[in-house]
Scaffold this motif. Structure first.
Motif, short mmCIF file in Angstrom:
data_model
loop_
_atom_site.label_atom_id
_atom_site.label_comp_id
_atom_site.label_asym_id
_atom_site.label_seq_id
_atom_site.Cartn_x
_atom_site.Cartn_y
_atom_site.Cartn_z
N ARG A 31 0.85 -1.20 0.00
CA ARG A 31 0.00 0.00 0.00
C ARG A 31 0.88 1.24 0.00
N ASP A 32 0.38 2.29 -0.63
CA ASP A 32 1.11 3.55 -0.58
C ASP A 32 0.72 4.31 0.70
N ASN A 34 -1.30 6.60 1.19
CA ASN A 34 -2.74 6.87 1.27
C ASN A 34 -3.57 5.61 1.39
N TYR A 36 -3.63 3.15 -0.85
CA TYR A 36 -3.96 2.57 -2.16
C TYR A 36 -3.06 1.38 -2.44
#
Length: 123
Positions: A31-32, A34, A36
């Motif tokens: 995941r990044d 944020n 995502y």
């Protein structure tokens, strides 16, 4: 790095399928900041492997087990699936044999035919 939409399009599945695979442990995705999902080459290849295993008939729990780090555990699942598929092939061959006989059977009703009756009792 690819997004879930890009990977879904590449594999020909819906994004929710990839989310579900991740949820049940068949797929690991980074995941990044944020939150995502970001699919690197390893994650895409893992998703491709899940898809291949699903297409040859493994259930998701079987896929998770088949992708286990311990090779002997993975092999046991695959061997069990091979045995199940071989049993299915044998049943399908019996069905074909019965249907071929039914097409050629001289009896008006299949329950009057001893060969047809024996097939039903063997099933």
């Amino acid at each position: 790095m690819k997004t879930i939409g890009e990977v879904a399009a590449e594999l020909g599945v819906e994004a929710h399928v990839l989310r579900h695979w991740e949820q049940v442990g068949a797929l690991t995705v980074r995941r990044d900041g944020n939150g995502y999902r970001l699919y690197d080459d390893t994650a895409v290849e893992q998703a491709r492997t899940v898809l291949k295993l699903r297409r040859v008939g493994l259930s998701l729990p079987e896929v998770v087990a088949a992708m286990a780090p311990k090779k002997s555990a993975a092999q046991a699942v695959v061997r069990a699936k091979i045995a199940a598929l071989e049993d299915e092939i044998a049943r399908r061959r019996q069905a074909i044999t019965f249907l071929r006989h039914a097409v050629e059977c001289r009896h008006r009703y299949l329950d009057e035919c001893p060969d047809c009756s024996s097939f039903v009792s063997d099933a």
